[in-house]
Scaffold this motif. Structure first.
Motif, PDB file in Angstrom:
ATOM      1  N   ASN A   1       0.857  -1.186   0.000  1.00  0.00           N
ATOM      2  CA  ASN A   1       0.000   0.000   0.000  1.00  0.00           C
ATOM      3  C   ASN A   1       0.898   1.242   0.000  1.00  0.00           C
ATOM      4  O   ASN A   1       1.058   1.902   1.022  1.00  0.00           O
ATOM      5  CB  ASN A   1      -0.920  -0.011   1.222  1.00  0.00           C
ATOM      6  CG  ASN A   1      -1.892   1.152   1.218  1.00  0.00           C
ATOM      7  OD1 ASN A   1      -2.226   1.692   0.162  1.00  0.00           O
ATOM      8  ND2 ASN A   1      -2.335   1.552   2.391  1.00  0.00           N
ATOM      9  N   PRO A   2       1.486   1.552  -1.175  1.00  0.00           N
ATOM     10  CA  PRO A   2       2.521   2.587  -1.222  1.00  0.00           C
ATOM     11  C   PRO A   2       1.996   4.014  -1.401  1.00  0.00           C
ATOM     12  O   PRO A   2       2.725   4.875  -1.883  1.00  0.00           O
ATOM     13  CB  PRO A   2       3.341   2.157  -2.440  1.00  0.00           C
ATOM     14  CG  PRO A   2       2.317   1.582  -3.361  1.00  0.00           C
ATOM     15  CD  PRO A   2       1.287   0.911  -2.479  1.00  0.00           C
ATOM     16  N   ILE A   3       0.750   4.260  -1.019  1.00  0.00           N
ATOM     17  CA  ILE A   3       0.163   5.587  -1.245  1.00  0.00           C
ATOM     18  C   ILE A   3       0.970   6.670  -0.532  1.00  0.00           C
ATOM     19  O   ILE A   3       1.290   7.710  -1.112  1.00  0.00           O
ATOM     20  CB  ILE A   3      -1.313   5.615  -0.785  1.00  0.00           C
ATOM     21  CG1 ILE A   3      -2.140   4.677  -1.663  1.00  0.00           C
ATOM     22  CG2 ILE A   3      -1.874   7.033  -0.860  1.00  0.00           C
ATOM     23  CD1 ILE A   3      -3.591   4.561  -1.240  1.00  0.00           C
ATOM     24  N   TYR A   4       1.281   6.426   0.751  1.00  0.00           N
ATOM     25  CA  TYR A   4       2.007   7.440   1.518  1.00  0.00           C
ATOM     26  C   TYR A   4       3.375   7.744   0.917  1.00  0.00           C
ATOM     27  O   TYR A   4       3.697   8.917   0.676  1.00  0.00           O
ATOM     28  CB  TYR A   4       2.149   7.014   2.980  1.00  0.00           C
ATOM     29  CG  TYR A   4       2.940   7.990   3.820  1.00  0.00           C
ATOM     30  CD1 TYR A   4       2.331   9.116   4.374  1.00  0.00           C
ATOM     31  CD2 TYR A   4       4.305   7.801   4.041  1.00  0.00           C
ATOM     32  CE1 TYR A   4       3.063  10.027   5.131  1.00  0.00           C
ATOM     33  CE2 TYR A   4       5.036   8.709   4.789  1.00  0.00           C
ATOM     34  CZ  TYR A   4       4.410   9.810   5.340  1.00  0.00           C
ATOM     35  OH  TYR A   4       5.138  10.711   6.066  1.00  0.00           O
TER      36      TYR A   4
ATOM     37  N   ILE B   1       4.395   7.387  -2.100  1.00  0.00           N
ATOM     38  CA  ILE B   1       4.230   8.021  -3.414  1.00  0.00           C
ATOM     39  C   ILE B   1       3.897   9.503  -3.248  1.00  0.00           C
ATOM     40  O   ILE B   1       4.463  10.373  -3.917  1.00  0.00           O
ATOM     41  CB  ILE B   1       3.147   7.303  -4.233  1.00  0.00           C
ATOM     42  CG1 ILE B   1       3.671   5.936  -4.695  1.00  0.00           C
ATOM     43  CG2 ILE B   1       2.734   8.140  -5.439  1.00  0.00           C
ATOM     44  CD1 ILE B   1       2.638   5.095  -5.407  1.00  0.00           C
ATOM     45  N   ILE B   2       2.962   9.803  -2.326  1.00  0.00           N
ATOM     46  CA  ILE B   2       2.620  11.206  -2.046  1.00  0.00           C
ATOM     47  C   ILE B   2       3.837  11.940  -1.499  1.00  0.00           C
ATOM     48  O   ILE B   2       4.100  13.094  -1.858  1.00  0.00           O
ATOM     49  CB  ILE B   2       1.438  11.289  -1.054  1.00  0.00           C
ATOM     50  CG1 ILE B   2       0.171  10.745  -1.716  1.00  0.00           C
ATOM     51  CG2 ILE B   2       1.211  12.722  -0.585  1.00  0.00           C
ATOM     52  CD1 ILE B   2      -1.027  10.687  -0.799  1.00  0.00           C
TER      53      ILE B   2
ATOM     54  N   THR C   1       8.490   3.179   7.381  1.00  0.00           N
ATOM     55  CA  THR C   1       7.996   4.271   6.548  1.00  0.00           C
ATOM     56  C   THR C   1       9.145   4.970   5.841  1.00  0.00           C
ATOM     57  O   THR C   1       9.073   5.266   4.640  1.00  0.00           O
ATOM     58  CB  THR C   1       7.219   5.299   7.407  1.00  0.00           C
ATOM     59  OG1 THR C   1       6.150   4.644   8.070  1.00  0.00           O
ATOM     60  CG2 THR C   1       6.666   6.417   6.543  1.00  0.00           C
TER      61      THR C   1
ATOM     62  N   CYS D   1       9.698   5.080   1.739  1.00  0.00           N
ATOM     63  CA  CYS D   1       9.844   6.379   1.069  1.00  0.00           C
ATOM     64  C   CYS D   1      11.166   6.456   0.334  1.00  0.00           C
ATOM     65  O   CYS D   1      11.247   6.992  -0.785  1.00  0.00           O
ATOM     66  CB  CYS D   1       9.742   7.517   2.086  1.00  0.00           C
ATOM     67  SG  CYS D   1       8.089   7.765   2.777  1.00  0.00           S
TER      68      CYS D   1
ATOM     69  N   TYR E   1      -0.576  15.492   5.757  1.00  0.00           N
ATOM     70  CA  TYR E   1      -0.850  14.097   5.408  1.00  0.00           C
ATOM     71  C   TYR E   1      -0.300  13.215   6.521  1.00  0.00           C
ATOM     72  O   TYR E   1       0.772  12.632   6.409  1.00  0.00           O
ATOM     73  CB  TYR E   1      -0.212  13.736   4.067  1.00  0.00           C
ATOM     74  CG  TYR E   1      -0.708  12.421   3.509  1.00  0.00           C
ATOM     75  CD1 TYR E   1      -1.905  12.351   2.810  1.00  0.00           C
ATOM     76  CD2 TYR E   1       0.011  11.257   3.697  1.00  0.00           C
ATOM     77  CE1 TYR E   1      -2.370  11.156   2.307  1.00  0.00           C
ATOM     78  CE2 TYR E   1      -0.447  10.043   3.199  1.00  0.00           C
ATOM     79  CZ  TYR E   1      -1.635  10.008   2.500  1.00  0.00           C
ATOM     80  OH  TYR E   1      -2.096   8.814   2.008  1.00  0.00           O
TER      81      TYR E   1
ATOM     82  N   ASN F   1       0.509  10.295   8.893  1.00  0.00           N
ATOM     83  CA  ASN F   1       0.595   8.829   8.796  1.00  0.00           C
ATOM     84  C   ASN F   1       0.823   8.250  10.194  1.00  0.00           C
ATOM     85  O   ASN F   1       1.395   7.183  10.351  1.00  0.00           O
ATOM     86  CB  ASN F   1       1.737   8.436   7.857  1.00  0.00           C
ATOM     87  CG  ASN F   1       1.657   6.983   7.436  1.00  0.00           C
ATOM     88  OD1 ASN F   1       0.584   6.461   7.202  1.00  0.00           O
ATOM     89  ND2 ASN F   1       2.806   6.331   7.341  1.00  0.00           N
TER      90      ASN F   1
END
Length: 315
Positions: free
Chosen positions: A63-66, A68-69, A122, A126, A246, A248
């Motif tokens: 779930n690489p959404i964070y 990527i953002i 995390t 990233c 954002y 996390n």
């Protein structure tokens, strides 16, 4: 021994600063470390991976959404803001600033997260996403904003990624497979000491190699040094704002990964593609990179105190 270990762990940034001045004062003593900087960084990553919960890491990758953002924010949004925000500066200074902020996070940031606080998983996710897209974002930013074409070897960049990230990751994974989690966790105090020792060696090797640049700079250092400190101050605030915009569940990791960029990569690019003035400014980033460990450590401590106070109040 326990008290000594706790003191070193909690005040490691003092040791790093002392190493910086020692390298500048006695460069010939520590220059032998410079050829081994890549291996020092790989060792730091290796011990960080040993302390990583791979189950959590795999979930982050699925779930690489964070990350990527995060990559969009740090590798595209921040450079664009800096470029247009510094319109009043000379072309050379604007290029130098752009070069400093366009590079991805440093490969040592997982180790810094481990020492200062935050979520290593995390930071690592990233880092991997950032290095996968960095060849494209660096070239694109300079081509479309600064109208400067940089010939970067994509193969070389990915080989660096493979060597400095995936080899330590693979070795740590093998050890975790060969030994039980309980056995691996027994060495956590030792891993921390190794990380701090490697950071000290990294500082000694880098600053001793560039000692003449700093020592002979004289008054020419003042204005560029103020500039790079301002850049790092803005990056600190950018990481803080990103953690608020954002969230996390972690307020310190975005600050560390945004602030501590891969200035070594910036220095290499400056030496190959840019004038001496830009290379000089890139070299100066090593000073705030080290000294900003102090405010980040203080910020992390305040976050921990705030969390502790809230938990006590809830009880």
């Amino acid at each position: 021994m326990g008290k000594i270990f706790n003191f070193i762990r909690d005040h490691f940034y003092i040791l790093i600063t002392v190493c910086m001045f020692a390298a500048l004062s006695f460069p010939s003593t520590f220059k032998f470390l410079y050829p081994y900087l890549e291996y020092i960084l790989m060792t730091m990553l290796f011990v960080s991976f040993l302390k990583t919960d791979f189950a959590i890491f795999s979930r982050l990758l699925k779930n690489p959404i964070y990350p990527i953002i995060y990559a969009i924010f740090n590798l595209i949004f921040i450079p664009v803001i800096f470029w247009f925000g510094c319109f009043f500066l000379s072309p050379d200074l604007r290029l130098a600033i752009l070069l400093i902020v366009v590079v991805p996070q440093g490969v040592s940031t997982p180790s810094l997260i481990d020492l200062i606080g935050g979520k290593i998983e995390t930071g690592i996710s990233c880092l991997i996403i950032s290095y996968l897209v960095a060849p494209f974002t660096i070239v694109g930013i300079f081509k479309f904003l600064a109208k400067v074409k940089i010939s970067i070897s994509y193969t070389g960049m990915f080989l660096i990624l493979l060597k400095m990230i995936f080899i330590p990751l693979l070795l740590a994974w093998i050890i975790k497979k060969l030994f039980s989690d309980k056995t691996v966790k027994k060495g956590e105090a030792f891993y921390t000491l190794v990380t701090i020792s490697m950071m000290a060696c990294l500082t000694l090797g880098t600053f001793s190699h560039q000692s003449n640049t700093f020592i002979n700079g004289g008054i020419k250092l003042i204005n560029p040094l103020i500039l790079v400190f301002l850049i790092f101050g803005v990056l600190f605030l950018a990481g803080f704002l990103f953690s608020k915009m954002y969230s996390n569940g972690d307020s310190i990791t975005p600050v560390i990964t945004t602030l501590f960029t891969n200035n070594t990569l910036a220095i290499v690019l400056a030496s190959k593609f840019f004038p001496e003035k830009i290379l000089f400014i890139a070299l100066l980033t090593m000073i705030p990179w080290m000294l900003f460990l102090f405010p980040v450590k203080v910020y992390a401590r305040r976050l921990n105190l705030s969390t502790t106070d809230k938990s006590c109040q809830s009880k």
